[in-house]
Design a protein around this motif. Structure first.
Motif, PDB file in Angstrom:
ATOM      1  N   ALA A   7       0.772  -1.227   0.175  1.00  0.00           N
ATOM      2  CA  ALA A   7      -0.063   0.627   0.028  1.00  0.00           C
ATOM      3  C   ALA A   7       0.706   1.455  -0.100  1.00  0.00           C
ATOM      4  CB  ALA A   7      -0.812  -0.553   1.197  1.00  0.00           C
ATOM      5  N   LEU A   8       1.889   1.509   0.666  1.00  0.00           N
ATOM      6  CA  LEU A   8       3.036   2.487   0.608  1.00  0.00           C
ATOM      7  C   LEU A   8       3.492   2.788  -0.932  1.00  0.00           C
ATOM      8  CD1 LEU A   8       3.754   4.275   3.108  1.00  0.00           C
ATOM      9  CD2 LEU A   8       5.813   2.908   3.022  1.00  0.00           C
ATOM     10  N   ASP A   9       3.298   1.576  -1.221  1.00  0.00           N
ATOM     11  CA  ASP A   9       3.804   2.115  -2.996  1.00  0.00           C
ATOM     12  C   ASP A   9       2.604   2.963  -3.834  1.00  0.00           C
ATOM     13  OD1 ASP A   9       6.188   0.619  -2.846  1.00  0.00           O
ATOM     14  OD2 ASP A   9       4.698  -1.647  -3.268  1.00  0.00           O
ATOM     15  N   TYR A  10       1.730   3.567  -2.583  1.00  0.00           N
ATOM     16  CA  TYR A  10       0.630   4.429  -3.605  1.00  0.00           C
ATOM     17  C   TYR A  10       0.677   5.743  -3.192  1.00  0.00           C
ATOM     18  CZ  TYR A  10       0.028   0.363  -6.066  1.00  0.00           C
ATOM     19  OH  TYR A  10      -0.200  -0.981  -6.936  1.00  0.00           O
ATOM     20  N   LEU A  11       1.467   6.058  -2.384  1.00  0.00           N
ATOM     21  CA  LEU A  11       2.003   7.267  -1.178  1.00  0.00           C
ATOM     22  C   LEU A  11       1.397   8.219  -2.166  1.00  0.00           C
ATOM     23  CD1 LEU A  11       1.823   8.549   1.546  1.00  0.00           C
ATOM     24  CD2 LEU A  11       5.000   8.618   0.833  1.00  0.00           C
ATOM     25  N   GLU A  12       1.945   8.720  -3.172  1.00  0.00           N
ATOM     26  CA  GLU A  12       2.208   9.424  -4.722  1.00  0.00           C
ATOM     27  C   GLU A  12       0.740   9.655  -4.905  1.00  0.00           C
ATOM     28  OE1 GLU A  12       3.958  12.471  -4.543  1.00  0.00           O
ATOM     29  OE2 GLU A  12       5.297  11.005  -2.697  1.00  0.00           O
ATOM     30  N   LEU A  13       0.260   8.935  -4.845  1.00  0.00           N
ATOM     31  CA  LEU A  13      -1.113   8.441  -5.906  1.00  0.00           C
ATOM     32  C   LEU A  13      -1.742   9.295  -4.661  1.00  0.00           C
ATOM     33  CD1 LEU A  13      -3.070   7.368  -8.050  1.00  0.00           C
ATOM     34  CD2 LEU A  13      -3.230   5.407  -6.679  1.00  0.00           C
ATOM     35  N   PHE A  14      -1.897   8.288  -3.714  1.00  0.00           N
ATOM     36  CA  PHE A  14      -3.135   9.015  -2.932  1.00  0.00           C
ATOM     37  C   PHE A  14      -2.999  10.602  -2.404  1.00  0.00           C
ATOM     38  CE2 PHE A  14      -3.728   4.834  -2.211  1.00  0.00           C
ATOM     39  CZ  PHE A  14      -4.742   4.634  -1.797  1.00  0.00           C
ATOM     40  N   ARG A  15      -1.384  10.902  -2.260  1.00  0.00           N
ATOM     41  CA  ARG A  15      -0.802  12.776  -2.299  1.00  0.00           C
ATOM     42  C   ARG A  15      -1.605  13.625  -3.719  1.00  0.00           C
ATOM     43  NH1 ARG A  15       5.331  12.410   0.210  1.00  0.00           N
ATOM     44  NH2 ARG A  15       4.524  12.203   2.310  1.00  0.00           N
ATOM     45  N   SER A  16      -1.783  12.836  -4.062  1.00  0.00           N
ATOM     46  CA  SER A  16      -2.593  13.375  -5.190  1.00  0.00           C
ATOM     47  C   SER A  16      -3.666  14.051  -4.853  1.00  0.00           C
ATOM     48  CB  SER A  16      -2.721  12.943  -6.778  1.00  0.00           C
ATOM     49  OG  SER A  16      -3.464  12.361  -7.272  1.00  0.00           O
ATOM     50  N   GLY A  17      -3.921  13.581  -4.139  1.00  0.00           N
ATOM     51  CA  GLY A  17      -6.513  13.948  -3.745  1.00  0.00           C
ATOM     52  C   GLY A  17      -5.940  14.911  -3.264  1.00  0.00           C
ATOM     53  N   SER A  18      -7.227  15.937  -2.821  1.00  0.00           N
ATOM     54  CA  SER A  18      -6.974  17.105  -2.019  1.00  0.00           C
ATOM     55  C   SER A  18      -7.097  16.338   0.250  1.00  0.00           C
ATOM     56  CB  SER A  18      -8.243  17.496  -1.963  1.00  0.00           C
ATOM     57  OG  SER A  18      -9.242  17.301  -1.878  1.00  0.00           O
ATOM     58  N   TRP A  19      -7.638  15.662   0.058  1.00  0.00           N
ATOM     59  CA  TRP A  19      -7.805  15.110   1.260  1.00  0.00           C
ATOM     60  C   TRP A  19      -6.280  14.873   1.758  1.00  0.00           C
ATOM     61  CZ3 TRP A  19      -7.755   9.851   3.863  1.00  0.00           C
ATOM     62  CH2 TRP A  19      -8.253  10.457   4.989  1.00  0.00           C
ATOM     63  N   PHE A  20      -5.711  13.333   1.359  1.00  0.00           N
ATOM     64  CA  PHE A  20      -5.377  12.802   1.900  1.00  0.00           C
ATOM     65  C   PHE A  20      -3.881  13.864   2.053  1.00  0.00           C
ATOM     66  CE2 PHE A  20      -1.564   9.131   2.186  1.00  0.00           C
ATOM     67  CZ  PHE A  20      -2.020   8.036   2.768  1.00  0.00           C
ATOM     68  N   ARG A  21      -3.773  14.616   0.305  1.00  0.00           N
ATOM     69  CA  ARG A  21      -2.665  15.709   0.799  1.00  0.00           C
ATOM     70  C   ARG A  21      -2.370  16.487   1.364  1.00  0.00           C
ATOM     71  NH1 ARG A  21       0.109  17.479  -4.270  1.00  0.00           N
ATOM     72  NH2 ARG A  21       1.038  19.130  -4.135  1.00  0.00           N
ATOM     73  N   ALA A  22      -3.951  16.987   2.546  1.00  0.00           N
ATOM     74  CA  ALA A  22      -3.663  17.895   3.602  1.00  0.00           C
ATOM     75  C   ALA A  22      -2.830  17.138   4.463  1.00  0.00           C
ATOM     76  CB  ALA A  22      -4.932  18.446   3.378  1.00  0.00           C
ATOM     77  N   THR A  23      -2.729  15.852   5.034  1.00  0.00           N
ATOM     78  CA  THR A  23      -2.306  15.699   6.414  1.00  0.00           C
ATOM     79  C   THR A  23      -1.599  15.486   6.395  1.00  0.00           C
ATOM     80  OG1 THR A  23      -2.844  13.669   5.012  1.00  0.00           O
ATOM     81  CG2 THR A  23      -4.550  13.850   5.624  1.00  0.00           C
ATOM     82  N   PRO A  24      -0.714  15.127   7.592  1.00  0.00           N
ATOM     83  CA  PRO A  24       0.535  15.500   7.962  1.00  0.00           C
ATOM     84  C   PRO A  24       1.096  14.227   7.197  1.00  0.00           C
ATOM     85  CG  PRO A  24      -0.769  16.092  10.093  1.00  0.00           C
ATOM     86  CD  PRO A  24      -1.491  14.954   9.074  1.00  0.00           C
ATOM     87  N   ALA A  25       2.568  14.056   7.092  1.00  0.00           N
ATOM     88  CA  ALA A  25       3.094  12.676   6.067  1.00  0.00           C
ATOM     89  C   ALA A  25       3.194  11.912   7.249  1.00  0.00           C
ATOM     90  CB  ALA A  25       4.607  14.199   6.443  1.00  0.00           C
ATOM     91  N   ASP A  26       3.758  12.157   8.250  1.00  0.00           N
ATOM     92  CA  ASP A  26       3.810  10.587   9.490  1.00  0.00           C
ATOM     93  C   ASP A  26       2.020  10.115   9.907  1.00  0.00           C
ATOM     94  OD1 ASP A  26       2.471  13.003  11.480  1.00  0.00           O
ATOM     95  OD2 ASP A  26       2.706  11.236  12.848  1.00  0.00           O
ATOM     96  N   PHE A  27       0.802  11.041   9.405  1.00  0.00           N
ATOM     97  CA  PHE A  27      -0.291  10.349   9.058  1.00  0.00           C
ATOM     98  C   PHE A  27      -0.282   9.194   8.273  1.00  0.00           C
ATOM     99  CE2 PHE A  27      -4.696  10.111   7.158  1.00  0.00           C
ATOM    100  CZ  PHE A  27      -5.405   9.721   8.371  1.00  0.00           C
ATOM    101  N   GLN A  28       0.358   9.902   6.739  1.00  0.00           N
ATOM    102  CA  GLN A  28      -0.161   9.309   5.493  1.00  0.00           C
ATOM    103  C   GLN A  28       0.277   7.787   5.011  1.00  0.00           C
ATOM    104  OE1 GLN A  28       1.656  12.342   2.942  1.00  0.00           O
ATOM    105  NE2 GLN A  28      -0.108  13.684   3.183  1.00  0.00           N
TER     106      GLN A  28
END
Length: 235
Positions: A7-28
């Motif tokens: 799942a961690l391999d898709y970190l950048e994909l999820f960061r393209s979303g407005s909600w996930f992008r705005a969360t702290p890096a440690d949370f992500q």
């Protein structure tokens, strides 16, 4: 899907979303480290109405259809979840059974963050609740806007607004919109609670104005600004 993908391999994909992008890096990172990948065939249920809470879900590939069925068997289609959308947070808060069916509309890949380890993480880091509260508020805002438009707005404006929302992945895409929407006319009709015939007539009007292009199973937005004008009542 490669067997060694996580799942961690898709970190950048999820960061393209407005909600996930705005969360702290440690949370992500901590949330995705808890996630497991699930592949779904077309028509396969991700979860069903009445299921007990099982965690949250993020869409990596494909599309998930959220729907509910009335006592008569009539289907109400709420929306499509496409990458990088998330769902399941309501049951995380109230612990009650799920209220809708989630069904793969195409071969799909989903990150599933199971309920028990997610609750353990939240117990350790209670500040993370705020991030899921923001996700729930985002979804609630869209739901209330949908109720308002059904009660107050004419069908052409409702259709244009829905096309715009889908193009922007219901507000979750960060900084861009999709020009091609993979949605069938009967599905749009169910979302808007109007007939397929009316939906087709309204789409043909938008096509005649050069706002959209119609193909089987797809709608291409040709003029995004004109579509926004229709939503604003200027079309």
């Amino acid at each position: 899907m490669k067997p060694d993908r996580t799942a961690l391999d898709y970190l950048e994909l999820f960061r393209s979303g407005s909600w996930f992008r705005a969360t702290p890096a440690d949370f992500q990172e901590r949330v995705l480290r808890l996630g497991v990948l699930r592949s779904l065939k077309t028509g396969q249920h991700l979860f069903s109405r009445g299921n007990l809470p099982a965690g949250i879900y993020g869409v990596v590939d494909g599309a998930i259809r959220l729907r509910t069925l009335g006592s008569s068997g009539r289907e109400a289609l709420l929306k499509f979840l496409e990458p990088p959308s998330w769902c399941g947070e309501i049951a995380l808060f109230d612990g009650l059974p799920l209220t809708h069916d989630a069904i793969a509309d195409a071969p799909s890949l989903v990150v599933h963050v199971p309920h028990a380890p997610l609750e353990a993480l939240l117990a350790e880091q209670p500040g993370y609740w705020r991030e899921f509260g923001r996700l729930m508020a985002q979804h609630m805002r869209l739901t209330l806007l949908s109720i308002d438009e059904t009660a107050l707005e004419a069908a052409p404006i409702r259709l244009a607004r829905r096309l715009l929302l889908i193009a922007q992945n219901y507000g979750d895409l960060h900084g861009h919109s999709s020009r091609v929407i993979e949605v069938r006319q009967e599905e749009l009709a169910m979302m808007l609670s109007i007939s397929r015939q009316t939906t087709n007539q309204l789409l043909k009007q938008l096509e005649a104005q050069g706002i959209v292009g119609l193909r089987y199973g797809e709608i291409e937005i040709l003029d995004l600004e004109k579509l926004r004008g229709v939503v604003a009542g200027n079309g």
